[in-house]
Design an enzyme around this catalytic site. Structure first.
Site, PDB file in Angstrom:
ATOM      1  N   SER A   8      17.863  28.306 -30.623  1.00  0.00           N
ATOM      2  CA  SER A   8      19.204  27.722 -30.708  1.00  0.00           C
ATOM      3  C   SER A   8      19.573  27.444 -32.159  1.00  0.00           C
ATOM      4  CB  SER A   8      19.256  26.417 -29.914  1.00  0.00           C
ATOM      5  OG  SER A   8      20.434  25.725 -30.256  1.00  0.00           O
ATOM      6  N   HIS A  33      20.663  31.848 -29.441  1.00  0.00           N
ATOM      7  CA  HIS A  33      21.431  30.951 -28.569  1.00  0.00           C
ATOM      8  C   HIS A  33      22.479  30.224 -29.419  1.00  0.00           C
ATOM      9  CE1 HIS A  33      21.853  28.559 -24.871  1.00  0.00           C
ATOM     10  NE2 HIS A  33      21.970  27.499 -25.645  1.00  0.00           N
ATOM     11  N   ASP A  35      25.418  27.444 -29.377  1.00  0.00           N
ATOM     12  CA  ASP A  35      25.937  26.295 -28.633  1.00  0.00           C
ATOM     13  C   ASP A  35      27.328  25.920 -29.116  1.00  0.00           C
ATOM     14  OD1 ASP A  35      23.766  25.416 -26.827  1.00  0.00           O
ATOM     15  OD2 ASP A  35      22.632  25.244 -28.691  1.00  0.00           O
ATOM     16  N   MET A  37      30.509  23.529 -28.603  1.00  0.00           N
ATOM     17  CA  MET A  37      30.882  22.241 -27.982  1.00  0.00           C
ATOM     18  C   MET A  37      32.281  21.841 -28.420  1.00  0.00           C
ATOM     19  SD  MET A  37      27.426  20.170 -28.845  1.00  0.00           S
ATOM     20  CE  MET A  37      25.811  20.906 -28.625  1.00  0.00           C
ATOM     21  N   HIS A  66      26.464  29.690 -25.237  1.00  0.00           N
ATOM     22  CA  HIS A  66      26.476  28.596 -24.256  1.00  0.00           C
ATOM     23  C   HIS A  66      27.732  27.759 -24.505  1.00  0.00           C
ATOM     24  CE1 HIS A  66      24.291  24.626 -22.881  1.00  0.00           C
ATOM     25  NE2 HIS A  66      25.286  24.953 -22.090  1.00  0.00           N
ATOM     26  N   MET A  68      29.918  24.773 -23.943  1.00  0.00           N
ATOM     27  CA  MET A  68      30.018  23.399 -23.433  1.00  0.00           C
ATOM     28  C   MET A  68      31.446  22.953 -23.695  1.00  0.00           C
ATOM     29  SD  MET A  68      26.317  22.155 -24.751  1.00  0.00           S
ATOM     30  CE  MET A  68      26.155  23.586 -25.792  1.00  0.00           C
ATOM     31  N   MET A 137      19.944  23.297 -17.495  1.00  0.00           N
ATOM     32  CA  MET A 137      19.804  22.326 -18.588  1.00  0.00           C
ATOM     33  C   MET A 137      18.634  21.393 -18.279  1.00  0.00           C
ATOM     34  SD  MET A 137      22.022  23.198 -20.756  1.00  0.00           S
ATOM     35  CE  MET A 137      21.510  21.919 -21.907  1.00  0.00           C
ATOM     36  N   ASP A 175      17.079  25.309 -21.013  1.00  0.00           N
ATOM     37  CA  ASP A 175      17.627  24.854 -22.296  1.00  0.00           C
ATOM     38  C   ASP A 175      17.482  23.342 -22.449  1.00  0.00           C
ATOM     39  OD1 ASP A 175      19.089  24.517 -24.615  1.00  0.00           O
ATOM     40  OD2 ASP A 175      21.009  25.127 -23.741  1.00  0.00           O
TER      41      ASP A 175
HETATM   42  C1  DX5 Z   1      22.003  21.077 -26.012  1.00  0.00           C
HETATM   43  C2  DX5 Z   1      22.050  22.525 -26.317  1.00  0.00           C
HETATM   44  C3  DX5 Z   1      20.745  23.112 -26.590  1.00  0.00           C
HETATM   45  C4  DX5 Z   1      20.035  22.547 -27.793  1.00  0.00           C
HETATM   46  C5  DX5 Z   1      18.569  22.766 -27.576  1.00  0.00           C
HETATM   47  O1  DX5 Z   1      23.245  20.669 -25.617  1.00  0.00           O
HETATM   48  O2  DX5 Z   1      22.599  23.249 -25.226  1.00  0.00           O
HETATM   49  O3  DX5 Z   1      20.815  24.539 -26.688  1.00  0.00           O
HETATM   50  O4  DX5 Z   1      20.425  23.125 -28.993  1.00  0.00           O
HETATM   51  O5  DX5 Z   1      17.897  22.128 -28.587  1.00  0.00           O
HETATM   52  P1  DX5 Z   1      16.434  21.551 -28.393  1.00  0.00           P
HETATM   53  O6  DX5 Z   1      15.545  22.737 -28.122  1.00  0.00           O
HETATM   54  O7  DX5 Z   1      16.168  20.893 -29.691  1.00  0.00           O
HETATM   55  O8  DX5 Z   1      16.474  20.608 -27.235  1.00  0.00           O
HETATM   56 ZN    ZN Z   2      22.420  25.451 -25.259  1.00  0.00          ZN
END
Ligand code: DX5
Ligand code: ZN
Length: 216
Positions: A8, A33, A35, A37, A66, A68, A137, A175
């Site tokens: 990630s 990956h 993320d 948000m 991903h 969010m 998750m 994840d």
């Molecule tokens: C959290 C994200 C994850 C996060 C994972 O909301 O979706 O992808 O970056 O990070 P670690 O592996 O540090 O939990």
């Molecule tokens: Zn993620």
């Protein structure tokens, strides 16, 4: 087959984004990956299209994006244009999930549905045959570096059982809080792919950590 590893980018050093992408290119990571948000679906804001554009230009690996965000349907085409190969949307953010999945596939991307820790896998009974992947998750989404939720092992087993029973062709990705202490047990439970942020980027040798996680 070894586990699919999807580091990630959220835990990368953004002041050295170019070097971090080079590191991932040179590593055994399978995907990257990403993320995204929006500050509404989750209480945090990460990054969006400009960062993804740089990532797509420099990375050799498929982008496992991903989302969010609320109402992801509004942005499906934009994410395809920005270079997403796999698009993960949250079950909790989609009122018409079947339509959303169809739209993602129509754009030529792999379609994945993501479940928050509180959402039972049984909610996927009617859609699991339509998706390329389910992302479970194992922390509450929004932040990297959180503690792994132990209930995830049972959840993976239940999902695996559903996929086999339905004869679905669908990967399981996990994840949140993934590291060397839980990777092999997740694999035994039925996980095909692992996301790892903090455990990779805070390691003294991230490339070696990627390799170790893959071989768990
Ligand atoms: C959290 C994200 C994850 C996060 C994972 O909301 O979706 O992808 O970056 O990070 P670690 O592996 O540090 O939990
Ligand atoms: Zn993620």
């Amino acid at each position: 087959m070894s586990l699919i590893l999807s580091p990630s980018l959220l835990s990368a050093d953004f002041g050295r984004l170019n070097e971090e992408i080079t590191l991932l290119n040179e590593s055994e990571a399978d995907w990257i990956h990403v993320d995204v948000m929006d500050g509404v679906f989750v209480p945090n804001i990460s990054f969006g299209f400009p960062v993804m554009k740089t990532l797509k230009e420099k990375s050799f690996k498929p982008l496992d994006v991903h989302l969010m965000i609320v109402d992801p349907d509004r942005y499906i085409t934009r994410f395809r244009e920005a270079g997403a190969d796999i698009l993960n949307v949250h079950y909790e953010a989609c009122s018409h999930l079947h339509r959303t999945i169809q739209s993602i596939r129509k754009e030529g991307m792999k379609a994945a549905v993501t479940l928050n820790p509180h959402t039972p896998v049984s909610m996927l009974e009617e859609i699991v045959k339509e998706v390329d992947m389910v992302l479970l998750m194992s922390v509450n989404p929004g932040f990297g570096g959180q503690r792994f939720i132990e209930n995830t092992y049972d959840k993976v087993s239940r999902l695996k059982e559903m996929i086999e029973r339905k004869n679905a062709n669908c990967l399981i990705e996990i994840d949140g809080g993934v590291d060397l202490t839980n990777a092999s047990r997740l694999r035994e439970a039925g996980a095909d792919a692992l996301v790892a942020g903090n455990s990779v980027f805070s390691a003294s040798d991230p490339k070696s950590m990627i390799q170790q996680l893959k071989n768990s």
